[in-house]
Design a protein around this motif. Sequence first.
Motif: not given
Length: 284
Positions: A14, A18, A82, A84, A87-88
């Motif tokens: 992960v 990222t 996590d 991810t 980050t998005t």
Amino acid sequence: MFALRSHRLALAAVGTVTAVTATATAASAATLRVTVENLAPINGGFLTPAWVGFHDGTFDLYDRNESLDDFAGLESLVEDGDTTALTTAFAAEEPGGVQATLLSDGPPPLEPGELTSFTLDVDPATNQYFSYASMVIPSNDAFIANGNPLAHEIFDDAGNFLGADFVVLGNEVLDGGTEVNDELPFSTAFLGQAAPNTGTDENGVVTEHPGLNAGIILGTTDSSALNGLPLNFTGADFTASGYQVARFRVELVDDVDVPEPGTILGLMAVGGLVVASRQRKQTA
């Protein structure tokens, strides 16, 4: 989160994809070193790879007594470590922001007494403020993060560097309110949970965490092993007076030649965690 023997590899995967998103140019940016250190005592709790972001002061990670359903990206961090989705979400809300997931040069998570650092180019004119988030494990959804996006001002309005150096105490550990704190091995991150998002839904709100149950702290909850060593969390009671969880530092770096952000992103995608550093504190 992950089964004991697989969660480290999953976290590393992960983090590799990222690890960095940066938009500042070298000409306008100040080079900063961000460091996170696990201050837990021997046999204390672990920290998942920490997400950090520099922004204009409008990126709100969470609010107390509100559901994380209203804050994009944080639920998967507080339940499974996590970053991810966070980050998005940050990239969408702060297109001019700079962010990273801080990973050590060894397998995650960050053990008691360990630290990791990362260097980033940050534009003082557009990214005055610093935010962070990390999951505290073992737990169902315990985490540390700053809910006030203006809490850590890194540059003043004139662009002067202020920096940051602060300790997160045990009474600042939060309960995400997304999973019931049953802290059973099959549903608890870092104990025996075999897959992400398998805890019992709580549908609650963010509150101060009441602390781990006695079974975890006294070592009677689970007999699994991590890398062949018995689990021992007798030092993980973060509700104890004066308990220190983590230290965050943001320092100005004058003598490090950091490549353009796009180059950094490319290196991270190809070479993994080449610019993260990890150290172990010497203990008496």
